[in-house]
Design an enzyme around this catalytic site. Structure first.
Site, mmCIF file in Angstrom:
data_model
loop_
_atom_site.group_PDB
_atom_site.id
_atom_site.type_symbol
_atom_site.label_atom_id
_atom_site.label_comp_id
_atom_site.label_asym_id
_atom_site.label_seq_id
_atom_site.Cartn_x
_atom_site.Cartn_y
_atom_site.Cartn_z
ATOM 1 N N ASN A 117 -2.275 -7.914 5.774
ATOM 2 C CA ASN A 117 -1.384 -8.302 6.865
ATOM 3 C C ASN A 117 -2.055 -9.205 7.898
ATOM 4 O O ASN A 117 -1.506 -10.228 8.305
ATOM 5 C CB ASN A 117 -0.868 -7.037 7.566
ATOM 6 N N THR A 145 -4.520 -5.914 -1.249
ATOM 7 C CA THR A 145 -4.794 -4.706 -0.481
ATOM 8 C C THR A 145 -4.659 -3.490 -1.374
ATOM 9 O O THR A 145 -3.727 -3.405 -2.171
ATOM 10 C CB THR A 145 -3.855 -4.544 0.733
ATOM 11 N N ASP A 147 -4.055 -0.617 -0.263
ATOM 12 C CA ASP A 147 -3.094 0.280 0.376
ATOM 13 C C ASP A 147 -1.643 0.020 -0.016
ATOM 14 O O ASP A 147 -0.759 0.809 0.316
ATOM 15 C CB ASP A 147 -3.218 0.200 1.900
ATOM 16 N N MET A 193 -7.880 7.026 0.228
ATOM 17 C CA MET A 193 -7.601 6.068 1.299
ATOM 18 C C MET A 193 -6.108 6.031 1.603
ATOM 19 O O MET A 193 -5.277 6.387 0.767
ATOM 20 C CB MET A 193 -8.097 4.686 0.908
ATOM 21 N N ARG A 195 -4.341 4.911 5.565
ATOM 22 C CA ARG A 195 -4.301 5.245 6.986
ATOM 23 C C ARG A 195 -2.889 5.574 7.452
ATOM 24 O O ARG A 195 -2.650 6.575 8.113
ATOM 25 C CB ARG A 195 -4.874 4.085 7.812
ATOM 26 N N GLN A 302 -13.115 4.132 -5.144
ATOM 27 C CA GLN A 302 -11.706 3.879 -5.438
ATOM 28 C C GLN A 302 -11.432 2.401 -5.652
ATOM 29 O O GLN A 302 -10.634 2.025 -6.509
ATOM 30 C CB GLN A 302 -10.828 4.386 -4.278
#
Length: 423
Positions: A117, A145, A147, A193, A195, A302
């Site tokens: 982002n 990413t 995530d 992971m 957040r 990871q």
């Protein structure tokens, strides 16, 4: 998305940003091989955007075709990455003007920023400043990413491989726990992971299906951590199954909005440094229920486990790099190649350009429909979404000593032309 015609000559600058992934170098390979096919020389910024600011550029034309091809199976960031967030144009215009100066000095006409982002936001701002300073530069964001939280794109290159690693690790560790549960460990906790978005935690749910299959409990940052409900679920699972596997996202919070495991420091993006929720949960299980436990924090493992990468993910990572170059040379500006899913079964996808304005500083969280009613598992809808992303294997070549054969770039520096930049 388009502007005035570019010059017929120039170079392309590629930079990696933030935490790397198991397949980010596949994107780099896609960028460099595609640019070479168009006879466009590629420079890489050493250690991400900081390399561009410091005028520390790498000449990838000095690398062999074999070395560039080997990037497709090599983890890490081949040219270095960094966690460094450029401030707004108003707050620190000097940094953006410095980037344009570096671009001008080295005839950089295309800038490809491979990140999440914040990186999309930076690419957008540079494209805007290029117009303001009358410098012809095409800025393309390239998605990356672990995530999976980038807006617009169906999924993010890098996520599928982390998801595969997480699901496989959950399955294998659970088989170990099950074999020892009678006289030893009753509860195993894996911290992953994530957040603010629980995509990685959700992927662990692919390890098994049904109330007795691991993981028995998944803790998501999208749901407030309920200590009583968690302990009740652990106790009921151990009494029914004999053992319990828990997968916890690092970003879970209590009812007061506090991270269960907060180290008290922040990174360059202003994000709280997390890590350590697994031992917190383990101590809770031991204190309240008296069960013997083990916990694991894979952390960098990871995102560096290229040996277990998803073929789907590796293919998509390469494809977005290729598309980014195609978009840049087609005169597009301030866009990103995003993945569009066209079918679940069979799984099909394509790439389309999306405006960076729709991506920058937006965060994609899991739909509520992906979480079970009790908040401890994933639904069939989540399985339909996640399952195709971990499919297929693309193992690296192995040498006689039994280790993967990864490539090391020469990373030969480009001669500097400007005065040093003082941050």
């Amino acid at each position: 998305m388009k502007s005035k015609a570019r010059s017929a000559t120039g170079r392309l600058l590629y930079a990696q940003s933030g935490g790397v992934t198991a397949v980010i170098n596949a994107t780099a390979a896609g960028v460099i091989q595609t640019a070479r096919a168009h006879r466009v020389p590629v420079y890489a910024a050493r250690n991400g955007i900081l390399g561009a600011l410091r005028e520390e550029l790498i000449d990838t034309t000095k690398e062999s075709a074999a070395a560039i091809a080997a990037l497709r199976h090599t983890p890490g960031g081949a040219f270095g990455s960094c966690r460094y967030k450029l401030k707004s144009l108003d707050a620190n215009r000097a940094e953006y003007e410095r980037l344009i100066e570096v671009f001008r000095a080295h005839d950089i006409r295309w800038f490809l920023y491979n990140g999440g982002n914040d990186s999309a936001d930076t690419a957008l701002k540079i494209s805007q400043l290029g117009k303001a300073m009358d410098y012809d530069i095409r800025c393309i964001g390239v998605p990356k990413t672990v995530d999976n939280d980038l807006a617009v794109t169906d999924c993010c290159p890098g996520f599928g491989s982390v998801a595969k690693y997480t699901a496989v690790s959950t399955l294998e560790a659970s088989l170990d726990v099950a074999s020892m549960a009678d006289t030893s460990t009753k509860v195993f906790i894996l911290e992953v992971m994530g957040r603010h978005a629980g995509w990685i935690a959700a992927s662990s749910g692919l390890a098994g299906e049904g109330p007795d299959a691991p993981p028995h409990i998944i803790l998501f940052p999208e749901r407030v951590f309920d200590e009583a409900a968690f302990l009740e679920k652990v106790k009921a699972t151990v009494e029914r199954v004999g053992w319990c596997t828990v997968v916890a996202s690092e970003g879970i919070k209590n009812a007061e909005g506090q991270f269960l495991a907060e180290a008290g420091t922040r990174d360059a993006f202003g994000h709280t440094q997390l890590g350590g929720v697994a031992p917190v949960l383990a101590a809770l299980v031991k204190e309240k229920l008296g069960y013997k436990y083990h916990w694991a924090l894979p952390d960098y493992l990871q995102r560096s486990a290229r040996h277990m990468a998803s073929k789907t993910d590796a293919d998509q990572a390469y494809a977005v790099g290729k598309a980014a170059v195609d978009y840049a040379l087609a005169e597009m500006n301030a866009v990103m190649p995003v993945i569009v899913r066209t079918s679940d079964a069979p799984y099909r996808w394509k790439l389309e350009p999306a405006s960076l304005e729709k991506i920058a500083n937006h965060e994609k969280k899991m739909p509520a429909s992906f979480l079970t009613r009790d908040g401890f598992g994933i639904t069939p809808a989540a399985r339909r979404y996640l399952s195709p992303l971990i499919r297929g294997e693309m193992p690296p070549p192995y040498g006689r000593e039994g280790l993967p054969k990864y490539v090391q770039m020469k990373n030969m520096a480009v001669a500097k032309k400007l005065e040093p930049f003082a941050r």
